[in-house]
Motif scaffolding. Structure first.
Motif, PDB file in Angstrom:
ATOM      1  N   MET A   1     -97.170 -45.300 -21.196  1.00 29.74           N
ATOM      2  CA  MET A   1     -97.343 -44.494 -22.870  1.00 29.74           C
ATOM      3  C   MET A   1     -95.949 -44.129 -24.029  1.00 29.74           C
ATOM      4  O   MET A   1     -95.641 -43.307 -23.120  1.00 29.74           O
ATOM      5  CB  MET A   1     -98.018 -43.984 -23.280  1.00 29.74           C
ATOM      6  CG  MET A   1     -98.769 -44.467 -24.616  1.00 29.74           C
ATOM      7  SD  MET A   1    -100.582 -43.348 -25.062  1.00 29.74           S
ATOM      8  CE  MET A   1     -99.897 -41.845 -25.206  1.00 29.74           C
ATOM      9  N   LYS A   2     -95.210 -45.420 -24.558  1.00 29.16           N
ATOM     10  CA  LYS A   2     -94.803 -44.190 -25.683  1.00 29.16           C
ATOM     11  C   LYS A   2     -95.085 -43.071 -26.280  1.00 29.16           C
ATOM     12  O   LYS A   2     -95.396 -42.320 -26.080  1.00 29.16           O
ATOM     13  CB  LYS A   2     -94.960 -45.210 -26.602  1.00 29.16           C
ATOM     14  CG  LYS A   2     -93.454 -46.461 -25.759  1.00 29.16           C
ATOM     15  CD  LYS A   2     -92.972 -47.313 -26.986  1.00 29.16           C
ATOM     16  CE  LYS A   2     -92.391 -48.781 -26.564  1.00 29.16           C
ATOM     17  NZ  LYS A   2     -92.444 -49.706 -27.833  1.00 29.16           N
ATOM     18  N   PHE A   3     -93.681 -41.976 -26.136  1.00 31.76           N
ATOM     19  CA  PHE A   3     -94.017 -40.198 -26.511  1.00 31.76           C
ATOM     20  C   PHE A   3     -94.496 -41.234 -28.311  1.00 31.76           C
ATOM     21  O   PHE A   3     -95.003 -39.691 -28.425  1.00 31.76           O
ATOM     22  CB  PHE A   3     -92.744 -40.300 -26.309  1.00 31.76           C
ATOM     23  CG  PHE A   3     -93.412 -38.209 -26.828  1.00 31.76           C
ATOM     24  CD1 PHE A   3     -94.129 -37.507 -26.224  1.00 31.76           C
ATOM     25  CD2 PHE A   3     -92.423 -37.692 -27.886  1.00 31.76           C
ATOM     26  CE1 PHE A   3     -94.373 -35.913 -26.183  1.00 31.76           C
ATOM     27  CE2 PHE A   3     -93.187 -36.809 -28.411  1.00 31.76           C
ATOM     28  CZ  PHE A   3     -93.001 -36.002 -27.938  1.00 31.76           C
ATOM     29  N   PHE A   4     -93.293 -41.845 -28.356  1.00 33.16           N
ATOM     30  CA  PHE A   4     -93.830 -41.786 -29.707  1.00 33.16           C
ATOM     31  C   PHE A   4     -94.154 -43.194 -30.221  1.00 33.16           C
ATOM     32  O   PHE A   4     -93.951 -44.632 -29.586  1.00 33.16           O
ATOM     33  CB  PHE A   4     -92.550 -41.561 -31.055  1.00 33.16           C
ATOM     34  CG  PHE A   4     -92.090 -40.814 -31.096  1.00 33.16           C
ATOM     35  CD1 PHE A   4     -92.229 -39.549 -31.633  1.00 33.16           C
ATOM     36  CD2 PHE A   4     -90.891 -39.732 -30.431  1.00 33.16           C
ATOM     37  CE1 PHE A   4     -92.359 -38.419 -31.795  1.00 33.16           C
ATOM     38  CE2 PHE A   4     -90.148 -38.416 -30.624  1.00 33.16           C
ATOM     39  CZ  PHE A   4     -91.081 -38.209 -31.646  1.00 33.16           C
ATOM     40  N   GLU A   5     -95.561 -43.668 -31.381  1.00 35.46           N
ATOM     41  CA  GLU A   5     -95.996 -44.921 -31.037  1.00 35.46           C
ATOM     42  C   GLU A   5     -96.131 -45.342 -32.564  1.00 35.46           C
ATOM     43  O   GLU A   5     -95.964 -46.523 -32.864  1.00 35.46           O
ATOM     44  CB  GLU A   5     -98.072 -44.865 -30.787  1.00 35.46           C
ATOM     45  CG  GLU A   5     -97.387 -44.509 -29.483  1.00 35.46           C
ATOM     46  CD  GLU A   5     -98.630 -44.561 -28.634  1.00 35.46           C
ATOM     47  OE1 GLU A   5     -99.719 -44.493 -29.501  1.00 35.46           O
ATOM     48  OE2 GLU A   5     -99.442 -44.514 -27.397  1.00 35.46           O
ATOM     49  N   THR A   6     -95.731 -44.623 -33.837  1.00 38.43           N
ATOM     50  CA  THR A   6     -94.881 -44.717 -34.234  1.00 38.43           C
ATOM     51  C   THR A   6     -93.772 -44.416 -35.690  1.00 38.43           C
ATOM     52  O   THR A   6     -93.697 -43.556 -34.953  1.00 38.43           O
ATOM     53  CB  THR A   6     -96.385 -44.004 -35.775  1.00 38.43           C
ATOM     54  OG1 THR A   6     -96.500 -42.481 -35.188  1.00 38.43           O
ATOM     55  CG2 THR A   6     -98.216 -44.195 -35.346  1.00 38.43           C
ATOM     56  N   ARG A   7     -93.390 -45.212 -36.425  1.00 36.23           N
ATOM     57  CA  ARG A   7     -92.212 -45.154 -36.740  1.00 36.23           C
ATOM     58  C   ARG A   7     -91.628 -43.928 -37.478  1.00 36.23           C
ATOM     59  O   ARG A   7     -91.262 -42.683 -37.090  1.00 36.23           O
ATOM     60  CB  ARG A   7     -91.354 -45.606 -38.009  1.00 36.23           C
ATOM     61  CG  ARG A   7     -90.392 -46.059 -38.317  1.00 36.23           C
ATOM     62  CD  ARG A   7     -90.396 -47.453 -38.988  1.00 36.23           C
ATOM     63  NE  ARG A   7     -90.790 -48.982 -38.604  1.00 36.23           N
ATOM     64  CZ  ARG A   7     -90.750 -49.576 -38.922  1.00 36.23           C
ATOM     65  NH1 ARG A   7     -89.820 -49.810 -40.441  1.00 36.23           N
ATOM     66  NH2 ARG A   7     -90.671 -51.064 -38.539  1.00 36.23           N
ATOM     67  N   ALA A   8     -92.679 -43.289 -38.918  1.00 37.32           N
ATOM     68  CA  ALA A   8     -92.244 -42.185 -39.962  1.00 37.32           C
ATOM     69  C   ALA A   8     -92.409 -40.908 -39.004  1.00 37.32           C
ATOM     70  O   ALA A   8     -91.695 -39.424 -39.443  1.00 37.32           O
ATOM     71  CB  ALA A   8     -93.331 -42.093 -40.823  1.00 37.32           C
ATOM     72  N   THR A   9     -93.718 -40.799 -38.078  1.00 39.30           N
ATOM     73  CA  THR A   9     -93.924 -39.407 -37.606  1.00 39.30           C
ATOM     74  C   THR A   9     -92.386 -39.110 -36.414  1.00 39.30           C
ATOM     75  O   THR A   9     -92.113 -38.604 -36.590  1.00 39.30           O
ATOM     76  CB  THR A   9     -95.048 -39.377 -36.644  1.00 39.30           C
ATOM     77  OG1 THR A   9     -95.956 -40.103 -37.302  1.00 39.30           O
ATOM     78  CG2 THR A   9     -94.959 -38.326 -35.891  1.00 39.30           C
ATOM     79  N   ALA A  10     -92.040 -40.126 -36.275  1.00 40.07           N
ATOM     80  CA  ALA A  10     -91.098 -40.383 -34.860  1.00 40.07           C
ATOM     81  C   ALA A  10     -89.910 -40.086 -35.983  1.00 40.07           C
ATOM     82  O   ALA A  10     -88.966 -38.931 -35.572  1.00 40.07           O
ATOM     83  CB  ALA A  10     -90.708 -41.570 -34.477  1.00 40.07           C
ATOM     84  N   ILE A  11     -89.693 -39.804 -36.905  1.00 44.28           N
ATOM     85  CA  ILE A  11     -88.444 -40.373 -37.795  1.00 44.28           C
ATOM     86  C   ILE A  11     -88.489 -38.536 -38.224  1.00 44.28           C
ATOM     87  O   ILE A  11     -86.999 -37.917 -38.001  1.00 44.28           O
ATOM     88  CB  ILE A  11     -87.962 -40.872 -38.866  1.00 44.28           C
ATOM     89  CG1 ILE A  11     -87.740 -42.301 -38.121  1.00 44.28           C
ATOM     90  CG2 ILE A  11     -86.506 -40.300 -39.487  1.00 44.28           C
ATOM     91  CD1 ILE A  11     -87.919 -43.695 -38.960  1.00 44.28           C
ATOM     92  N   ILE A  12     -89.634 -37.973 -39.228  1.00 43.61           N
ATOM     93  CA  ILE A  12     -89.872 -37.090 -39.009  1.00 43.61           C
ATOM     94  C   ILE A  12     -89.652 -35.710 -38.246  1.00 43.61           C
ATOM     95  O   ILE A  12     -88.829 -35.005 -38.281  1.00 43.61           O
ATOM     96  CB  ILE A  12     -91.183 -36.550 -39.972  1.00 43.61           C
ATOM     97  CG1 ILE A  12     -91.224 -37.375 -40.931  1.00 43.61           C
ATOM     98  CG2 ILE A  12     -90.725 -34.963 -40.151  1.00 43.61           C
ATOM     99  CD1 ILE A  12     -92.732 -37.265 -41.812  1.00 43.61           C
ATOM    100  N   THR A  13     -89.959 -36.613 -37.269  1.00 35.52           N
ATOM    101  CA  THR A  13     -89.953 -35.144 -36.079  1.00 35.52           C
ATOM    102  C   THR A  13     -88.804 -35.281 -35.342  1.00 35.52           C
ATOM    103  O   THR A  13     -87.970 -34.419 -35.268  1.00 35.52           O
ATOM    104  CB  THR A  13     -91.089 -35.262 -34.596  1.00 35.52           C
ATOM    105  OG1 THR A  13     -92.096 -35.470 -35.063  1.00 35.52           O
ATOM    106  CG2 THR A  13     -91.129 -34.299 -32.739  1.00 35.52           C
TER     107      THR A  13
END
Length: 216
Positions: A1-13
């Motif tokens: 499973m990918k660590f990031f599954e959503t775009r905005a959460t990934a970018i902010i992090t």
């Protein structure tokens, strides 16, 4: 499973890790905490020396403060919570909805912190206020399936109260341990910011959910 599954959460992090990590490693944390952190007294400009020129305008500091953290433990704690809750919330509200929640949460957190001490000159730093909005939305959107009712108290209410208490409690322990959980590199926890952010998440979750599905 990918660590990031959503775009905005990934970018902010990722952006937060890069900026905060650079400030910690470069030794410029104190400088940027003062110039880009949220200082309540700056909202009125009373008591601020006129000769001091801040790099970031006061209206933008609730956002820029989210990119500044007091150390690696502070960064890790906040972003683990953001990644976990943020991805669930973003799946429900959509990418734009998560961004709106995070930004408005940052300003609600600043307002809460200001309400607890409008004459304070200590800079508030860290993303925990904005993340509190995400945690609040998560508690409201997913509470009924992740908690059990206690007597006449509904499961959703139990989950909201439990999650709020746990989140603020962890932040308090971080502050007592000297990890700079919210104010300065070693300052006290910003309770008002966490309350303001969490309440914003509770208030905004359903309107943003409705808006997302109407726009879809």
């Amino acid at each position: 499973m990918k660590f990031f599954e959503t775009r905005a959460t990934a970018i902010i992090t990722i952006v937060t890790v890069i900026v905060s990590g650079f400030l910690v490693l470069s030794g410029s944390l104190g400088y940027w905490a003062v110039n880009a952190g949220f200082i309540p007294l700056r909202m009125t400009d009373l008591g601020i020396p006129s000769e001091h020129m801040f790099i970031v305008p006061s209206w933008a500091t609730p956002l820029t403060a989210t990119l500044i953290h007091g150390g690696w433990a502070h960064i890790a704690l906040n972003l683990v919570m953001l990644v976990y809750c943020g991805q669930f919330v973003e799946k429900a509200l959509g990418t734009v909805g998560l961004v709106v929640l995070y930004v408005l949460g940052a300003y609600a957190a600043a307002a809460g912190h200001w309400a607890f001490g409008s004459d304070s000159t200590a800079p508030m730093i860290g993303a925990s206020g904005a993340i509190s909005a995400v945690v609040g939305a998560y508690a409201l959107l997913y509470g009924e399936r992740r908690a059990q009712a206690i007597g006449p108290v509904p499961a959703g209410v139990v989950h909201v109260v439990w999650l709020a208490a746990a989140w603020i409690g962890i932040q308090l322990l971080m502050g007592l341990a000297g990890f700079g959980a919210s104010v300065g590199a070693s300052g006290p926890i910003a309770i008002g910011a966490h309350i303001g952010g969490f309440l914003a998440g509770l208030v905004l979750a359903r309107p943003l959910l409705l808006w997302h599905y109407r726009a879809a």
